[in-house]
Design an enzyme around this catalytic site. Structure first.
Site, PDB file in Angstrom:
ATOM      1  N   CYS A 134     -96.132 -74.641 -18.219  1.00  0.00           N
ATOM      2  CA  CYS A 134     -96.089 -74.893 -19.665  1.00  0.00           C
ATOM      3  C   CYS A 134     -96.019 -76.385 -19.954  1.00  0.00           C
ATOM      4  O   CYS A 134     -94.954 -76.996 -19.808  1.00  0.00           O
ATOM      5  CB  CYS A 134     -94.876 -74.178 -20.267  1.00  0.00           C
ATOM      6  SG  CYS A 134     -94.617 -74.567 -21.998  1.00  0.00           S
ATOM      7  N   CYS A 137     -93.681 -77.346 -22.854  1.00  0.00           N
ATOM      8  CA  CYS A 137     -92.250 -77.329 -22.533  1.00  0.00           C
ATOM      9  C   CYS A 137     -91.848 -78.523 -21.668  1.00  0.00           C
ATOM     10  O   CYS A 137     -90.775 -79.083 -21.845  1.00  0.00           O
ATOM     11  CB  CYS A 137     -91.869 -76.065 -21.755  1.00  0.00           C
ATOM     12  SG  CYS A 137     -92.634 -74.553 -22.323  1.00  0.00           S
ATOM     13  N   ASP A 138     -92.705 -78.897 -20.726  1.00  0.00           N
ATOM     14  CA  ASP A 138     -92.248 -79.803 -19.665  1.00  0.00           C
ATOM     15  C   ASP A 138     -92.936 -81.166 -19.610  1.00  0.00           C
ATOM     16  O   ASP A 138     -92.551 -82.009 -18.804  1.00  0.00           O
ATOM     17  CB  ASP A 138     -92.443 -79.112 -18.294  1.00  0.00           C
ATOM     18  CG  ASP A 138     -91.580 -77.859 -18.178  1.00  0.00           C
ATOM     19  OD1 ASP A 138     -90.523 -77.820 -18.835  1.00  0.00           O
ATOM     20  OD2 ASP A 138     -91.969 -76.933 -17.456  1.00  0.00           O
TER      21      ASP A 138
END
Ligand code: NAP
Length: 314
Positions: A134, A137-138
Protein backbone atom coordinates in the site's frame (compact mmCIF):
# COMPACT_ATOMS: atom_id res chain seq x y z
CA UNK A 1 -40.47 -9.03 16.41
CA UNK A 2 -37.38 -10.62 14.91
CA UNK A 3 -35.08 -8.18 13.15
CA UNK A 4 -34.97 -9.43 9.58
CA UNK A 5 -33.15 -7.37 6.99
CA UNK A 6 -34.31 -7.21 3.41
CA UNK A 7 -30.73 -7.04 2.21
CA UNK A 8 -27.39 -7.75 3.85
CA UNK A 9 -24.34 -6.75 1.83
CA UNK A 10 -21.04 -8.41 2.69
CA UNK A 11 -18.24 -5.93 1.98
CA UNK A 12 -18.07 -2.14 2.10
CA UNK A 13 -15.99 -1.37 -0.97
CA UNK A 14 -17.35 0.53 -3.99
CA UNK A 15 -19.58 -2.41 -5.01
CA UNK A 16 -21.00 -2.84 -1.51
CA UNK A 17 -21.50 0.89 -0.94
CA UNK A 18 -23.24 1.26 -4.28
CA UNK A 19 -25.50 -1.71 -3.46
CA UNK A 20 -26.16 -0.12 -0.06
CA UNK A 21 -27.18 3.14 -1.68
CA UNK A 22 -29.48 1.45 -4.21
CA UNK A 23 -30.94 -0.96 -1.67
CA UNK A 24 -31.69 1.68 0.96
CA UNK A 25 -32.96 4.15 -1.63
CA UNK A 26 -35.26 1.36 -2.89
CA UNK A 27 -36.69 1.22 0.68
CA UNK A 28 -35.08 -2.10 1.52
CA UNK A 29 -33.95 -2.50 5.12
CA UNK A 30 -30.29 -2.67 4.23
CA UNK A 31 -27.13 -3.49 6.15
CA UNK A 32 -23.51 -3.46 4.97
CA UNK A 33 -21.11 -5.67 6.92
CA UNK A 34 -17.48 -4.63 6.48
CA UNK A 35 -14.67 -6.43 8.27
CA UNK A 36 -12.06 -3.69 8.02
CA UNK A 37 -12.25 -0.17 6.62
CA UNK A 38 -14.98 0.92 4.22
CA UNK A 39 -13.76 1.49 0.67
CA UNK A 40 -11.95 -1.77 -0.10
CA UNK A 41 -9.05 -1.32 -2.51
CA UNK A 42 -9.72 2.36 -3.19
CA UNK A 43 -9.03 3.26 0.38
CA UNK A 44 -5.39 2.34 -0.30
CA UNK A 45 -5.37 4.17 -3.65
CA UNK A 46 -3.92 7.65 -3.57
CA UNK A 47 -5.76 9.00 -6.58
CA UNK A 48 -8.91 7.98 -8.44
CA UNK A 49 -9.08 10.08 -11.56
CA UNK A 50 -10.98 7.73 -13.86
CA UNK A 51 -14.25 7.49 -11.94
CA UNK A 52 -16.81 9.63 -13.77
CA UNK A 53 -17.48 12.84 -11.90
CA UNK A 54 -14.40 12.44 -9.69
CA UNK A 55 -13.14 15.76 -8.48
CA UNK A 56 -9.67 16.77 -9.62
CA UNK A 57 -7.13 15.07 -7.35
CA UNK A 58 -9.89 13.01 -5.69
CA UNK A 59 -8.32 10.47 -3.39
CA UNK A 60 -9.61 6.95 -2.71
CA UNK A 61 -10.46 7.81 0.91
CA UNK A 62 -12.34 11.01 -0.08
CA UNK A 63 -14.40 9.14 -2.70
CA UNK A 64 -15.14 6.42 -0.12
CA UNK A 65 -16.25 9.02 2.43
CA UNK A 66 -18.71 10.49 -0.07
CA UNK A 67 -20.07 7.03 -0.96
CA UNK A 68 -20.54 6.16 2.73
CA UNK A 69 -22.27 9.47 3.42
CA UNK A 70 -24.62 9.00 0.48
CA UNK A 71 -25.58 5.40 1.40
CA UNK A 72 -26.18 6.37 5.03
CA UNK A 73 -28.28 9.38 3.99
CA UNK A 74 -30.79 6.92 2.49
CA UNK A 75 -30.84 4.84 5.68
CA UNK A 76 -28.28 2.13 4.91
CA UNK A 77 -26.74 0.73 8.11
CA UNK A 78 -23.03 -0.07 8.17
CA UNK A 79 -21.55 -2.36 10.81
CA UNK A 80 -18.11 -3.89 11.44
CA UNK A 81 -18.01 -7.66 11.26
CA UNK A 82 -16.24 -10.47 9.46
CA UNK A 83 -18.48 -13.22 8.17
CA UNK A 84 -17.40 -16.56 9.61
CA UNK A 85 -20.32 -18.76 8.53
CA UNK A 86 -23.65 -18.60 6.75
CA UNK A 87 -26.73 -20.52 5.74
CA UNK A 88 -28.10 -19.45 2.36
CA UNK A 89 -30.41 -22.43 1.78
CA UNK A 90 -33.57 -21.21 3.54
CA UNK A 91 -35.75 -18.36 2.28
CA UNK A 92 -34.57 -16.32 5.26
CA UNK A 93 -30.81 -16.50 5.10
CA UNK A 94 -28.47 -16.41 8.09
CA UNK A 95 -25.08 -14.71 8.25
CA UNK A 96 -22.82 -15.06 11.29
CA UNK A 97 -19.89 -12.95 12.37
CA UNK A 98 -17.80 -13.72 15.47
CA UNK A 99 -20.12 -11.59 17.61
CA UNK A 100 -23.51 -11.52 15.91
CA UNK A 101 -26.03 -13.30 13.74
CA UNK A 102 -28.03 -11.58 11.01
CA UNK A 103 -31.18 -12.78 9.23
CA UNK A 104 -32.05 -11.47 5.83
CA UNK A 105 -34.24 -12.06 2.77
CA UNK A 106 -31.40 -11.44 0.33
CA UNK A 107 -27.61 -11.22 0.29
CA UNK A 108 -25.08 -9.46 -1.90
CA UNK A 109 -21.51 -10.68 -1.56
CA UNK A 110 -19.14 -7.87 -2.46
CA UNK A 111 -16.14 -9.21 -0.59
CA UNK A 112 -13.50 -7.91 -3.02
CA UNK A 113 -9.97 -9.16 -3.29
CA UNK A 114 -6.69 -8.95 -1.34
CA UNK A 115 -3.19 -8.12 -2.61
CA UNK A 116 -1.34 -11.15 -3.97
CA UNK A 117 1.94 -11.88 -2.20
CA UNK A 118 5.22 -12.68 -3.96
CA UNK A 119 5.44 -15.88 -1.87
CA UNK A 120 9.23 -15.67 -1.70
CA UNK A 121 11.45 -16.32 1.31
CA UNK A 122 11.60 -13.39 3.74
CA UNK A 123 8.40 -11.72 2.55
CA UNK A 124 6.16 -12.49 5.53
CA UNK A 125 8.65 -11.45 8.18
CA UNK A 126 9.43 -8.14 6.43
CA UNK A 127 5.84 -6.98 5.88
CA UNK A 128 5.61 -3.50 7.39
CA UNK A 129 9.42 -3.47 7.73
CA UNK A 130 10.20 -2.51 4.15
CA UNK A 131 7.78 -4.75 2.26
CA UNK A 132 4.43 -3.09 1.61
CA UNK A 133 1.28 -3.57 -0.46
CA UNK A 134 0.00 0.00 0.00
CA UNK A 135 1.78 3.11 -1.26
CA UNK A 136 -0.83 5.43 0.23
CA UNK A 137 -0.22 3.93 3.67
CA UNK A 138 3.56 3.61 3.63
CA UNK A 139 5.06 5.97 1.02
CA UNK A 140 6.04 8.65 3.50
CA UNK A 141 8.29 6.22 5.40
CA UNK A 142 10.49 6.27 2.31
CA UNK A 143 11.03 10.00 1.92
CA UNK A 144 14.33 10.29 0.04
CA UNK A 145 14.96 6.52 0.10
CA UNK A 146 15.18 4.11 -2.83
CA UNK A 147 12.13 2.05 -3.62
CA UNK A 148 11.34 -0.97 -5.79
CA UNK A 149 7.87 -1.51 -7.18
CA UNK A 150 7.06 -5.05 -8.24
CA UNK A 151 4.51 -5.63 -11.03
CA UNK A 152 3.50 -4.42 -14.47
CA UNK A 153 -0.23 -3.73 -14.17
CA UNK A 154 -2.14 -0.48 -13.54
CA UNK A 155 -1.57 -0.63 -9.79
CA UNK A 156 2.21 -0.99 -10.06
CA UNK A 157 2.65 1.77 -12.63
CA UNK A 158 0.27 4.24 -10.99
CA UNK A 159 1.60 3.64 -7.49
CA UNK A 160 5.20 3.90 -8.75
CA UNK A 161 4.32 7.34 -10.10
CA UNK A 162 2.89 8.30 -6.70
CA UNK A 163 5.95 6.97 -4.87
CA UNK A 164 8.21 9.35 -6.83
CA UNK A 165 6.74 12.15 -4.71
CA UNK A 166 8.58 10.62 -1.76
CA UNK A 167 11.40 8.32 -2.85
CA UNK A 168 14.55 9.62 -4.56
CA UNK A 169 14.44 6.73 -7.04
CA UNK A 170 11.77 4.19 -7.97
CA UNK A 171 12.65 1.04 -9.90
CA UNK A 172 9.77 -0.87 -11.46
CA UNK A 173 10.58 -4.58 -11.52
CA UNK A 174 8.50 -6.56 -13.98
CA UNK A 175 8.76 -10.19 -15.01
CA UNK A 176 8.56 -9.57 -18.77
CA UNK A 177 8.96 -6.81 -21.38
CA UNK A 178 5.25 -6.20 -22.09
CA UNK A 179 3.06 -4.32 -19.64
CA UNK A 180 -0.54 -4.97 -18.69
CA UNK A 181 -1.24 -1.38 -17.58
CA UNK A 182 -2.92 1.34 -19.65
CA UNK A 183 -0.44 2.70 -22.25
CA UNK A 184 -0.99 6.28 -21.05
CA UNK A 185 0.15 5.36 -17.55
CA UNK A 186 3.23 3.59 -18.91
CA UNK A 187 4.14 6.60 -21.08
CA UNK A 188 3.93 8.88 -18.03
CA UNK A 189 6.15 6.54 -16.02
CA UNK A 190 8.73 6.43 -18.82
CA UNK A 191 8.83 10.22 -18.85
CA UNK A 192 9.38 10.43 -15.10
CA UNK A 193 13.12 10.99 -14.46
CA UNK A 194 12.89 9.29 -11.06
CA UNK A 195 11.57 6.01 -12.50
CA UNK A 196 13.78 3.22 -13.85
CA UNK A 197 12.77 -0.21 -15.15
CA UNK A 198 14.21 -3.64 -14.40
CA UNK A 199 12.53 -6.02 -16.83
CA UNK A 200 12.39 -9.79 -17.30
CA UNK A 201 13.12 -9.93 -13.60
CA UNK A 202 11.50 -11.56 -10.57
CA UNK A 203 12.16 -11.31 -6.86
CA UNK A 204 13.70 -14.49 -5.45
CA UNK A 205 14.10 -13.40 -1.83
CA UNK A 206 13.93 -10.39 0.46
CA UNK A 207 16.36 -10.27 3.37
CA UNK A 208 16.86 -8.26 6.51
CA UNK A 209 17.20 -8.46 10.25
CA UNK A 210 14.07 -6.66 11.47
CA UNK A 211 14.16 -4.32 8.46
CA UNK A 212 14.53 -4.81 4.71
CA UNK A 213 18.25 -4.76 3.86
CA UNK A 214 18.59 -6.58 0.54
CA UNK A 215 16.61 -8.08 -2.29
CA UNK A 216 17.61 -10.96 -4.55
CA UNK A 217 16.59 -10.70 -8.21
CA UNK A 218 16.65 -13.30 -10.94
CA UNK A 219 16.70 -12.46 -14.62
CA UNK A 220 14.19 -14.78 -16.25
CA UNK A 221 15.98 -14.81 -19.62
CA UNK A 222 19.62 -15.21 -18.58
CA UNK A 223 19.04 -16.89 -15.20
CA UNK A 224 21.47 -14.42 -13.64
CA UNK A 225 20.93 -13.84 -9.92
CA UNK A 226 21.87 -10.47 -8.39
CA UNK A 227 21.48 -9.02 -4.92
CA UNK A 228 20.70 -5.37 -4.30
CA UNK A 229 21.84 -4.04 -0.91
CA UNK A 230 20.50 -0.95 0.83
CA UNK A 231 22.63 2.13 0.54
CA UNK A 232 24.93 2.17 3.60
CA UNK A 233 23.71 5.52 4.85
CA UNK A 234 20.02 4.63 4.37
CA UNK A 235 20.25 1.16 5.92
CA UNK A 236 17.02 0.17 4.22
CA UNK A 237 14.77 0.75 1.20
CA UNK A 238 11.20 -0.03 0.15
CA UNK A 239 9.72 -2.95 -1.75
CA UNK A 240 6.14 -2.22 -2.83
CA UNK A 241 4.33 -5.23 -4.25
CA UNK A 242 1.49 -4.80 -6.78
CA UNK A 243 1.19 -8.14 -8.53
CA UNK A 244 -2.57 -8.49 -8.65
CA UNK A 245 -5.21 -9.64 -6.24
CA UNK A 246 -6.68 -12.84 -4.86
CA UNK A 247 -10.49 -12.86 -4.55
CA UNK A 248 -11.85 -13.12 -1.04
CA UNK A 249 -14.28 -15.94 -1.72
CA UNK A 250 -12.79 -18.83 0.24
CA UNK A 251 -15.64 -19.51 2.65
CA UNK A 252 -18.18 -19.56 -0.20
CA UNK A 253 -16.33 -21.99 -2.48
CA UNK A 254 -18.25 -25.21 -2.85
CA UNK A 255 -21.52 -23.41 -2.12
CA UNK A 256 -21.39 -20.87 -4.95
CA UNK A 257 -19.76 -21.35 -8.34
CA UNK A 258 -16.20 -20.05 -8.61
CA UNK A 259 -13.62 -20.23 -11.42
CA UNK A 260 -10.19 -21.86 -11.01
CA UNK A 261 -8.71 -18.68 -9.45
CA UNK A 262 -11.63 -18.35 -7.02
CA UNK A 263 -13.62 -15.53 -8.63
CA UNK A 264 -17.40 -15.97 -8.38
CA UNK A 265 -19.00 -16.95 -11.65
CA UNK A 266 -22.21 -15.01 -12.30
CA UNK A 267 -23.67 -13.35 -15.36
CA UNK A 268 -24.40 -9.67 -15.86
CA UNK A 269 -27.43 -10.04 -13.60
CA UNK A 270 -25.05 -10.85 -10.67
CA UNK A 271 -27.35 -13.76 -9.72
CA UNK A 272 -25.83 -16.93 -8.32
CA UNK A 273 -27.30 -20.42 -8.38
CA UNK A 274 -28.91 -19.73 -4.98
CA UNK A 275 -32.04 -17.56 -5.33
CA UNK A 276 -31.66 -14.35 -3.34
CA UNK A 277 -27.84 -14.46 -3.30
CA UNK A 278 -25.99 -12.07 -5.60
CA UNK A 279 -22.29 -11.25 -6.14
CA UNK A 280 -20.81 -7.89 -7.06
CA UNK A 281 -17.49 -6.15 -7.66
CA UNK A 282 -13.91 -7.41 -7.77
CA UNK A 283 -14.79 -10.82 -6.26
CA UNK A 284 -16.74 -11.62 -9.43
CA UNK A 285 -15.28 -13.04 -12.67
CA UNK A 286 -15.25 -10.12 -15.12
CA UNK A 287 -13.04 -8.62 -17.83
CA UNK A 288 -12.55 -5.15 -16.30
CA UNK A 289 -12.02 -4.41 -12.60
CA UNK A 290 -12.47 -0.71 -11.96
CA UNK A 291 -14.34 1.38 -9.41
CA UNK A 292 -16.91 2.15 -12.08
CA UNK A 293 -17.54 -1.54 -12.86
CA UNK A 294 -17.74 -2.34 -9.15
CA UNK A 295 -20.33 0.38 -8.48
CA UNK A 296 -22.24 -0.77 -11.55
CA UNK A 297 -22.33 -4.33 -10.22
CA UNK A 298 -23.53 -3.06 -6.85
CA UNK A 299 -26.41 -1.17 -8.44
CA UNK A 300 -27.44 -4.16 -10.59
CA UNK A 301 -27.24 -6.57 -7.65
CA UNK A 302 -29.36 -4.32 -5.40
CA UNK A 303 -32.04 -3.89 -8.07
CA UNK A 304 -32.04 -7.66 -8.66
CA UNK A 305 -32.36 -8.23 -4.90
CA UNK A 306 -35.29 -5.79 -4.79
CA UNK A 307 -37.02 -7.69 -7.64
CA UNK A 308 -36.31 -11.03 -5.98
CA UNK A 309 -37.84 -9.86 -2.69
CA UNK A 310 -40.90 -8.45 -4.47
CA UNK A 311 -41.50 -11.76 -6.27
CA UNK A 312 -40.76 -14.02 -3.30
CA UNK A 313 -42.11 -12.22 -0.23
CA UNK A 314 -44.65 -9.59 -1.30
P1 NAP B 1 -3.01 -7.02 -12.64
O1 NAP B 1 -3.61 -6.19 -13.70
O2 NAP B 1 -3.46 -8.42 -12.43
O3 NAP B 1 -1.44 -7.02 -12.89
C1 NAP B 1 -0.59 -7.77 -12.08
C2 NAP B 1 0.83 -7.59 -12.58
O4 NAP B 1 1.71 -8.31 -11.71
C3 NAP B 1 1.03 -8.13 -13.99
O5 NAP B 1 1.88 -7.29 -14.71
C4 NAP B 1 1.65 -9.50 -13.75
O6 NAP B 1 2.57 -9.87 -14.73
C5 NAP B 1 2.42 -9.28 -12.46
N1 NAP B 1 2.49 -10.49 -11.65
C6 NAP B 1 1.48 -11.33 -11.32
N2 NAP B 1 1.92 -12.31 -10.51
C7 NAP B 1 3.25 -12.10 -10.36
C8 NAP B 1 4.26 -12.77 -9.62
N3 NAP B 1 4.01 -13.86 -8.90
N4 NAP B 1 5.52 -12.26 -9.68
C9 NAP B 1 5.78 -11.13 -10.40
N5 NAP B 1 4.86 -10.45 -11.10
C10 NAP B 1 3.61 -10.93 -11.07
O7 NAP B 1 -3.13 -6.35 -11.18
P2 NAP B 1 -3.30 -4.81 -10.76
O8 NAP B 1 -2.34 -3.94 -11.44
O9 NAP B 1 -3.31 -4.82 -9.27
O10 NAP B 1 -4.75 -4.45 -11.26
C11 NAP B 1 -5.88 -5.22 -10.82
C12 NAP B 1 -7.13 -4.72 -11.55
O11 NAP B 1 -7.44 -3.39 -11.11
C13 NAP B 1 -6.91 -4.63 -13.05
O12 NAP B 1 -8.12 -4.97 -13.66
C14 NAP B 1 -6.58 -3.18 -13.29
O13 NAP B 1 -6.91 -2.70 -14.57
C15 NAP B 1 -7.42 -2.51 -12.21
N6 NAP B 1 -6.82 -1.22 -11.81
C16 NAP B 1 -7.20 -0.14 -12.54
C17 NAP B 1 -6.65 1.10 -12.23
C18 NAP B 1 -7.10 2.28 -13.04
O14 NAP B 1 -7.85 2.10 -13.97
N7 NAP B 1 -6.68 3.48 -12.74
C19 NAP B 1 -5.72 1.23 -11.21
C20 NAP B 1 -5.33 0.09 -10.51
C21 NAP B 1 -5.89 -1.15 -10.84
P3 NAP B 1 2.08 -10.35 -16.20
O15 NAP B 1 1.62 -9.11 -16.87
O16 NAP B 1 3.29 -10.96 -16.77
O17 NAP B 1 0.98 -11.35 -15.93
Amino acid sequence: MENIYDLVIIGGGPAGLSAGLYGARGKLKTLILEKEKNGGQIVITHQVDNYPGSLENATGPSLTARMVQQAKAFGCEIQRGEVVSFDFQSDIKTIRTKDAEYRTKSVIIASGANPRKMSCPGEDKLIGKGVSYCATCDADFFEDFEVFVIGGGDSAIEEAQYLTKFARKVTIVHRRQGFRCAPIALDKAKENPKIEFLLDTVVEEVKGDGILESIVFKNKITGEVTEYFADEEDGTFGCFVFIGYVPETEIYRGVLDCDEVGYFVAGDSTETKIPGVFVAGDCRQKPVRQVVTATSDGAVAAVMAERYIASKFD
